[in-house]
Design a protein around this motif. Structure first.
Motif: not given
Length: 154
Positions: A28-52
Motif C-alpha cells: 500500500d505504500l509502494l503504489g504511487e511510483p508503480l502506477k507510472v509503469l507501462t503495461a510492458a513494465d508491469r508484465a516484467v514485474v509479474e514475471d518476476a513474481v512468478k519467478l519468486v
C-alpha cells in the motif's frame, strides 16, 4: 490477476526466506511510483513474481534490476529489487537498492523504513538510526517503527 494482486503474491512468496523473512513489504505504500509503469513494465514485474513463487529469486532479481535501468528514479522498483536481492541472499545489492530508492525523488517515508531495515541487516547501525528518525512518526508506519526500535535494542 490484477497488478496489485501480483505484487501481493511477490510479498507473500518471500515470507520464509532467510534475510528477507524479517522484511515484510507494505504494498500500500509502494503504489504511487508503480502506477507510472507501462503495461510492458508491469508484465516484467509479474514475471518476476512468478519467478519468486518458483523460488527463483536470482532470476526475479535480474528482471527487476533490468527494469530499474529503464526507471532509475522509481523508488518502488528499487525497493522491490532490494527485497528480491534479500531473498536471493545478496545483502550488498539489497543495501545498494535501498540507498538508490532513498535517493529517488518519488516515494514516501517508506523508503526510509526500507533503508533502515536493510542497514540494520547489514550491520550499518548509524544509517539505521538516521533513517529511523526520518520515518518513526509517519502515521502509516507506527508498527514498523516499534518493531525496528525493538530490533535496534537487541
Amino acid at each position: 490477476m490484477s497488478f496489485l494482486r501480483v505484487i501481493a503474491v511477490l510479498v507473500l512468496a518471500g515470507a520464509g526466506v532467510a534475510a528477507g523473512a524479517d522484511l515484510p513489504l507494505r504494498i500500500d505504500l509502494l503504489g504511487e511510483p508503480l502506477k507510472v509503469l507501462t503495461a510492458a513494465d508491469r508484465a516484467v514485474v509479474e514475471d518476476a513474481v512468478k519467478l519468486v513463487e518458483q523460488g527463483r529469486h536470482g532470476q526475479a532479481l535480474d528482471r527487476l534490476m533490468a527494469l530499474t535501468k529503464s526507471h532509475p528514479d522509481n523508488s518502488s522498483l528499487r525497493i522491490l529489487a532490494g527485497w528480491a536481492a534479500l531473498q536471493a541472499g545478496n545483502l550488498s545489492m539489497a543495501l545498494d537498492s535501498a540507498l538508490k530508492a532513498h535517493e529517488a525523488p518519488n516515494g514516501n517515508e517508506y523508503k526510509c523504513w526500507f533503508l533502515a531495515k536493510v542497514a540494520l541487516l547489514t550491520g550499518d547501525r548509524a544509517t539505521c538510526e538516521r533513517e529511523f528518525k526520518h520515518f518513526h512518526k509517519a502515521p502509516g508506519l507506527k508498527a514498523e517503527a516499534r518493531e525496528l526500535k525493538k530490533a535496534m535494542a537487541k
